[in-house]
Design a protein around this motif. Structure first.
Motif, PDB file in Angstrom:
ATOM      1  N   ILE A 274      34.129  45.779  34.194  1.00 49.97           N
ATOM      2  CA  ILE A 274      34.052  45.026  35.453  1.00 49.97           C
ATOM      3  C   ILE A 274      32.793  45.410  36.217  1.00 49.97           C
ATOM      4  O   ILE A 274      32.046  44.557  36.695  1.00 49.97           O
ATOM      5  CB  ILE A 274      35.317  45.259  36.301  1.00 49.97           C
ATOM      6  CG1 ILE A 274      36.524  44.607  35.625  1.00 49.97           C
ATOM      7  CG2 ILE A 274      35.137  44.745  37.729  1.00 49.97           C
ATOM      8  CD1 ILE A 274      37.863  44.971  36.241  1.00 49.97           C
TER       9      ILE A 274
ATOM     10  N   ALA B 115      38.079  44.672  40.617  1.00 47.03           N
ATOM     11  CA  ALA B 115      37.105  43.576  40.674  1.00 47.03           C
ATOM     12  C   ALA B 115      36.854  43.166  42.122  1.00 47.03           C
ATOM     13  O   ALA B 115      35.704  42.948  42.518  1.00 47.03           O
ATOM     14  CB  ALA B 115      37.601  42.384  39.858  1.00 47.03           C
TER      15      ALA B 115
ATOM     16  N   ILE C 181      37.637  37.607  39.580  1.00 46.90           N
ATOM     17  CA  ILE C 181      38.347  37.848  38.329  1.00 46.90           C
ATOM     18  C   ILE C 181      39.435  36.795  38.177  1.00 46.90           C
ATOM     19  O   ILE C 181      40.104  36.438  39.147  1.00 46.90           O
ATOM     20  CB  ILE C 181      38.931  39.287  38.280  1.00 46.90           C
ATOM     21  CG1 ILE C 181      39.552  39.590  36.909  1.00 46.90           C
ATOM     22  CG2 ILE C 181      39.900  39.530  39.416  1.00 46.90           C
ATOM     23  CD1 ILE C 181      39.897  41.067  36.717  1.00 46.90           C
TER      24      ILE C 181
END
Length: 191
Positions: free
Chosen positions: A40, A103, A110
């Protein structure tokens, strides 16, 4: 030809907007939550607008069977079953909440590709801003209807245009679907 736009997490996507770059996690986490969290961060550093997961469990995507139709014969997974592959490759459901939280913390959108309605329910609990329908699920009309009922953007990849240059809807549904074109690329470090 009409140009349409949509918004995912406040970001306008369309022909007159900058490209919307989606990084795919898939099984690249290699079964490690810390690796998934780092993916991420790296996607954000690389300039991706979003990171996409795949949300399924092995028992919702295949059968735990040793019959020939469920055996992989070639490549890295040769000698194993589809169930074993999906069991290794899936993103565990208990990781989804920390992945979504991370995220949001690092500032990247996301969302996910659900493979059944229980995955949609999980993603709704996490307030996913959008969905993508997997290419192989493009004919799963009950799943597409279930996702569409959330009212969130639904992306589906397309491969065909008709004689007039209009997109052929794989699902055949009269609903707002957004079609993506894209490519997959893998970066390999040379040693």
């Amino acid at each position: 030809m009409t140009t349409q736009t949509l918004k995912i997490d406040g970001r306008v996507i369309g022909a007159s907007a900058p490209p919307y770059v989606i990084a795919e996690m898939s099984a690249n986490h290699n079964g490690n939550l810390n690796t998934a969290l780092r993916i991420i961060e790296e996607a954000k550093k690389a300039g991706a607008d979003a990171l996409k997961l795949q949300t399924y469990r092995p028992d919702t995507i295949t059968l735990n069977s040793n019959l020939p139709d469920f055996q992989l014969t070639d490549g890295l997974w040769g000698g194993r079953t589809l169930y074993q592959l999906y069991e290794w490759a899936h993103t565990p459901w208990d990781w989804h909440q920390p992945l979504f939280a991370h995220a949001r913390k690092v500032g990247i959108t996301i969302f996910s590709t659900p493979f059944d309605t229980t995955a949609v329910d999980l993603l709704e609990d996490l307030n996913t801003p959008a969905y993508k329908i997997a290419s192989f699920e493009a004919i799963d009309l009950p799943l597409i209807r279930y996702v569409a009922a959330t009212g969130k953007p639904l992306a589906q990849r397309t491969y065909k245009l008709d004689e007039e240059g209009k997109i052929v809807t794989p699902s055949g549904l009269a609903m707002p679907l957004y079609f993506l074109d894209g490519f997959a690329t893998w970066v390999v470090k040379q040693s």
